[in-house]
Scaffold this active site. Structure first.
Site, PDB file in Angstrom:
ATOM      1  N   ASP A  42      16.828  22.576 -19.321  1.00  0.00           N
ATOM      2  CA  ASP A  42      17.318  23.958 -19.804  1.00  0.00           C
ATOM      3  C   ASP A  42      18.600  23.401 -20.711  1.00  0.00           C
ATOM      4  OD1 ASP A  42      15.912  25.756 -18.479  1.00  0.00           O
ATOM      5  OD2 ASP A  42      17.047  25.957 -16.838  1.00  0.00           O
ATOM      6  N   ASN A 173      25.121  21.653 -27.374  1.00  0.00           N
ATOM      7  CA  ASN A 173      24.238  22.843 -27.661  1.00  0.00           C
ATOM      8  C   ASN A 173      24.988  24.015 -27.024  1.00  0.00           C
ATOM      9  OD1 ASN A 173      22.126  24.304 -28.557  1.00  0.00           O
ATOM     10  ND2 ASN A 173      20.685  23.538 -26.933  1.00  0.00           N
ATOM     11  N   ASP A 176      27.316  29.084 -28.704  1.00  0.00           N
ATOM     12  CA  ASP A 176      27.466  30.303 -28.803  1.00  0.00           C
ATOM     13  C   ASP A 176      27.976  30.838 -27.412  1.00  0.00           C
ATOM     14  OD1 ASP A 176      25.059  29.348 -28.175  1.00  0.00           O
ATOM     15  OD2 ASP A 176      24.224  31.282 -28.199  1.00  0.00           O
ATOM     16  N   GLY A 481      -9.711  -7.855   7.877  1.00  0.00           N
ATOM     17  CA  GLY A 481     -10.128  -6.333   8.630  1.00  0.00           C
ATOM     18  C   GLY A 481      -9.040  -6.191   9.751  1.00  0.00           C
ATOM     19  N   LEU A 482      -9.408  -4.973  10.200  1.00  0.00           N
ATOM     20  CA  LEU A 482      -8.235  -4.227  10.979  1.00  0.00           C
ATOM     21  C   LEU A 482      -7.634  -5.033  12.238  1.00  0.00           C
ATOM     22  CD1 LEU A 482      -9.788  -0.573  11.217  1.00  0.00           C
ATOM     23  CD2 LEU A 482      -7.796  -1.407   9.864  1.00  0.00           C
ATOM     24  N   SER A 483      -6.624  -4.839  12.596  1.00  0.00           N
ATOM     25  CA  SER A 483      -6.126  -5.565  13.876  1.00  0.00           C
ATOM     26  C   SER A 483      -7.357  -5.218  14.944  1.00  0.00           C
ATOM     27  CB  SER A 483      -4.897  -5.075  14.345  1.00  0.00           C
ATOM     28  OG  SER A 483      -4.512  -5.588  15.557  1.00  0.00           O
ATOM     29  N   LYS A 487     -11.213 -10.732  13.930  1.00  0.00           N
ATOM     30  CA  LYS A 487     -11.231 -11.808  13.154  1.00  0.00           C
ATOM     31  C   LYS A 487     -10.903 -13.133  14.011  1.00  0.00           C
ATOM     32  CE  LYS A 487      -7.548  -9.858  11.168  1.00  0.00           C
ATOM     33  NZ  LYS A 487      -7.787  -8.631  11.909  1.00  0.00           N
ATOM     34  N   SER A 488      -9.857 -12.999  14.723  1.00  0.00           N
ATOM     35  CA  SER A 488      -9.418 -14.377  15.367  1.00  0.00           C
ATOM     36  C   SER A 488     -10.544 -14.871  16.283  1.00  0.00           C
ATOM     37  CB  SER A 488      -8.285 -14.147  16.406  1.00  0.00           C
ATOM     38  OG  SER A 488      -7.234 -13.538  15.703  1.00  0.00           O
ATOM     39  N   SER A 555      -4.670  -8.997   6.133  1.00  0.00           N
ATOM     40  CA  SER A 555      -4.445  -9.006   4.383  1.00  0.00           C
ATOM     41  C   SER A 555      -4.936  -7.547   4.259  1.00  0.00           C
ATOM     42  CB  SER A 555      -5.185  -9.947   3.876  1.00  0.00           C
ATOM     43  OG  SER A 555      -6.508 -10.275   4.595  1.00  0.00           O
TER      44      SER A 555
HETATM   45  P1  ADP Z   1      -8.273  -9.707  15.297  1.00  0.00           P
HETATM   46  O1  ADP Z   1      -8.219 -11.136  15.171  1.00  0.00           O
HETATM   47  O2  ADP Z   1      -9.220  -9.072  14.155  1.00  0.00           O
HETATM   48  O3  ADP Z   1      -6.979  -8.752  15.488  1.00  0.00           O
HETATM   49  P2  ADP Z   1      -9.339 -10.161  17.886  1.00  0.00           P
HETATM   50  O4  ADP Z   1     -10.332 -11.162  17.647  1.00  0.00           O
HETATM   51  O5  ADP Z   1      -7.908 -10.663  18.504  1.00  0.00           O
HETATM   52  O6  ADP Z   1      -9.036  -9.297  16.662  1.00  0.00           O
HETATM   53  O7  ADP Z   1      -9.781  -9.095  19.076  1.00  0.00           O
HETATM   54  C1  ADP Z   1     -11.298  -8.763  18.992  1.00  0.00           C
HETATM   55  C2  ADP Z   1     -11.645  -8.339  20.330  1.00  0.00           C
HETATM   56  O8  ADP Z   1     -12.785  -7.633  19.987  1.00  0.00           O
HETATM   57  C3  ADP Z   1     -11.604  -9.192  21.393  1.00  0.00           C
HETATM   58  O9  ADP Z   1     -11.395  -8.748  22.488  1.00  0.00           O
HETATM   59  C4  ADP Z   1     -13.383  -9.301  21.344  1.00  0.00           C
HETATM   60  O10 ADP Z   1     -13.882  -9.987  22.511  1.00  0.00           O
HETATM   61  C5  ADP Z   1     -13.764  -8.096  21.163  1.00  0.00           C
HETATM   62  N1  ADP Z   1     -15.121  -7.939  20.523  1.00  0.00           N
HETATM   63  C6  ADP Z   1     -16.099  -7.210  21.135  1.00  0.00           C
HETATM   64  N2  ADP Z   1     -17.111  -7.121  20.236  1.00  0.00           N
HETATM   65  C7  ADP Z   1     -16.979  -8.333  19.194  1.00  0.00           C
HETATM   66  C8  ADP Z   1     -17.742  -8.751  18.267  1.00  0.00           C
HETATM   67  N3  ADP Z   1     -18.808  -8.489  18.166  1.00  0.00           N
HETATM   68  N4  ADP Z   1     -17.209  -9.711  17.440  1.00  0.00           N
HETATM   69  C9  ADP Z   1     -15.799 -10.055  17.703  1.00  0.00           C
HETATM   70  N5  ADP Z   1     -14.871  -9.623  18.595  1.00  0.00           N
HETATM   71  C10 ADP Z   1     -15.626  -8.577  19.628  1.00  0.00           C
END
Ligand code: ADP
Length: 642
Positions: A42, A173, A176, A481-483, A487-488, A555
């Protein structure tokens, strides 16, 4: 409304509709001034530009008719013509009465041609302001005489100065509406002078105007007898721009492409940014630093003996020098620099905050590289010019930070480079690698000496030697992947199986890294990025040592996984997506974390209140709802060791 312009201009401009070629011919030999108008919402920017266009007769008759009709409908000026409607093109904007994009307008007077960028005053539209200012020679900073110097006035003045605009017009400006009171005008000029000096603006031209009534636009206004300076158009027509002609600067040309139609011809095409090049000139190609001599200057029409800034040419050399797209050809005795670490000013323009450590594309002229930015040294408070501590930069923030690029780029400090037509070597933009959106604009200050001091130590026991000793091919199995996805669990099984096969491995996971190397990091986006960057670097060193590295980190961001992939040798990075639907991972809730996240006890939890970006094309995808952990581990090993 008075018409002080002479008849011939009107005739000239009537040509635009009748004979565009002749029109362009008439205008071709005039100088061009590019300027921006900026100010708060404005303040009357659109009205002023509409007025400039109108008074220079650039409006067609039919547009004028539409304008009169529109003014009666939505205009805010009663029965008079509302010039703002000319500029605020979009219907939606009209209804809201705001402007939201950069609008470029062309107009001309007897003496000059003009391109004006109208940039919106809303705070969130800094990016438009930067876009408009980057090509401008002059900025008209508009002030509402009733309001005086505002935050936006300061922000826009600072940005204009930062971008290198050295001609500032302070257009006070709506005179006026304050009865053309000289005391009001003088007060604002004084306020602005104090501010301008504090940010390094040495000089500016102030003038009292009314865009709406036409005071001091084309000629002196009877309403301001106390004002002795030029009217706005007079000033725009006569102000001197571009102190140093581009042709007088050292020669630089960014290579757009290598022209090689057959084995007999090899030339390098581009537009000359600055300077002059002649046949026989000694040149230097950067960043390599190789030198040669110009043998031909080829154009579409014929060969030239000499070419100057602004011309597009193809250069041939007397020697076979390596030169590719993005390289810069420069005068051999006065070349720009090449470096990979810099200090820069960054204007952040995206909704998502800057993530230190994240790789972005950095585009500078024809060069595109990957850059990561460090935590800012400071952010600038645009009201007070104070330097504030900052961990990141948010939308519209302006800060100074160091950045590094993955390879050397040819550059010149923005200050010295700013007046060249495409500013090839000082100004850059940052682009998000995933969305391709421009997230920031910046200006390079200088290279960090450091860059010249860090050299790779060539070691005798090479990575090949390490791998050979272990009788294996190094690799990174990057689990994401998700928690609770698994993965572990699966990574652990994979490592055990590999160990049984006499492979040398190392498992990096959240526990052994977050408790040590990364114990200073939390779970904000910025910390997650840094977490992954460090894990990537460690994994890379381990592959250099010949190991098969297994990592198990959520990640969550594609950009960082991509960054780690780029760190590794081709083929060494194997992305393993442990693909478990959120509902299943949450139902398992091995560590009770989902429950805490849902109750709000745990913040920034992936999948709940922090995003997870699934891989689009991973090397391996494991659906844990379809196979056991044991089966998953077997499948991964089968892929690794066929
Ligand atoms: P992240 O590391 O991804 O957070 P974890 O390995 O700590 O996951 O936990 C995975 C959980 O899911 C464990 O308790 C595992 O026994 C269970 N689980 C069930 N089915 C499967 C599968 N097919 N492969 C891997 N884990 C599985």
């Amino acid at each position: 409304m008075t018409d002080t312009l002479d008849e011939p201009i009107y005739k000239t401009d009537a040509l635009i509709a009748e004979d565009i070629d002749q029109y362009l011919e008439v205008h071709q030999h005039k100088t061009m001034l590019r300027f921006i108008t900026c100010g708060s919402v404005d303040d009357g920017k659109s009205t002023l530009i509409g007025r400039l266009l109108y008074d220079s007769k650039m409006i067609f008759e039919d547009q004028l008719a539409a304008l009169e009709a529109d003014s009666k409908r939505v205009g805010t000026q009663g029965q008079e013509i509302d010039f703002a409607l000319l500029v605020d093109g979009l219907a939606a904007e009209r209804e809201q009465g705001i402007t939201i994009d950069v609008a470029y307008r062309f107009f001309a007077t007897e003496k000059r041609k003009f391109i004006v960028a109208d940039t919106p005053g809303h705070e969130q539209y800094t990016r438009n302001m930067v876009t408009g200012a980057s090509t401008a020679d002059l900025a008209v900073i508009l002030i509402d005489a009733r309001k005086g110097v505002l935050t936006q006035t300061r922000r826009h003045s600072y940005l204009a100065h930062l971008i290198g605009i050295r001609n500032i017009v302070l257009a006070i400006n709506k005179m006026d509406l304050v009865d053309y009171d000289q005391a009001v005008y003088d007060g604002i000029v004084k306020d602005y002078t104090d501010f301008a000096h504090s940010i390094g603006i040495k000089a500016f031209t102030a003038m009292p105007i009314s865009g709406f009534k036409g005071d001091n636009i084309t000629g002196p206004s009877a309403n301001t007898p106390w004002y002795k300076g030029p009217a706005l158009i007079e000033h725009l027509e006569t102000v001197e721009v571009d102190q140093v002609s581009d042709q007088l600067k050292p020669f630089r040309m960014a290579v757009q492409w290598v022209n090689r139609p057959n084995l007999d011809f090899r030339g390098f095409s581009g537009q000359i940014a600055t300077g002059t090049v002649r046949k026989g000139d000694a040149i230097r190609v950067l960043p390599s630093g190789k030198t040669s001599t110009v043998s031909r200057i080829v154009t579409l029409d014929s060969d030239l003996d000499e070419a100057v800034a602004g011309q597009s040419v193809t250069l041939c050399f007397t020697d076979e020098v390596d030169c590719s797209r993005g390289d810069v050809i420069a005068a051999s005795d006065n070349p720009p620099q090449a470096a990979d670490q810099f200090e820069a000013t960054i204007v952040w323009m995206a909704d998502e905050e800057m993530l230190p450590g994240r790789p972005y594309w950095l585009k500078i002229g024809t060069q595109t590289v990957t850059a990561t930015i460090q935590q800012p040294k400071y952010q600038v408070n645009v009201n007070t010019m104070e330097h504030l501590a900052a961990k990141t930069l948010e939308l519209n923030a302006i800060g100074v930070a160091n950045l590094s690029t993955d390879r050397q780029i040819v550059f010149e400090p923005y200050e010295t480079n700013r007046t060249s037509p495409n500013k090839v070597l000082g100004g850059f933009i940052l682009i998000d690698k995933i969305t391709n959106a421009t997230v920031a604009a910046g200006m390079l200050h200088f290279s960090l000496r450091r860059a010249q001091n860090v050299h790779w130590q060539a070691t005798d026991v090479t990575r090949e030697f390490h791998a050979g000793l272990k009788n294996q091919k190094p690799a990174v199995l990057w689990f994401t992947g998700l928690s609770g996805a698994g993965k572990s669990t699966i990574a652990n099984l994979v490592e055990k199986k590999l160990a049984r096969m006499n492979r040398h491995t190392f498992l990096l996971d959240g526990d052994n890294v977050r408790h040590g190397l990364n114990k200073d990091l939390g779970f904000t986006d910025a910390d997650r990025v840094e977490n992954i960057r460090r894990v990537g670097e460690v994994a890379k060193l381990m592959t250099d040592a010949g190991l098969i590295v297994i990592t198990a980190f959520i990640s969550p961001f594609r950009a960082e996984r991509e960054m780690v992939r780029q760190m590794m040798q081709p083929g060494e990075f194997i992305e393993v997506h442990i693909d478990t639907p959120l509902a299943d991972a949450e139902a398992r809730d091995v560590k009770g974390l989902y429950r805490k996240a849902r109750s709000g006890e745990l913040k920034n939890f992936t999948g709940i209140d922090s995003p997870y970006e699934a891989p689009e094309d991973p090397e391996i995808r494991i659906d844990t709802t379809a196979m056991t952990a044991e089966e998953a581990a077997e499948a991964i090993i089968a892929r690794l060791i066929p």
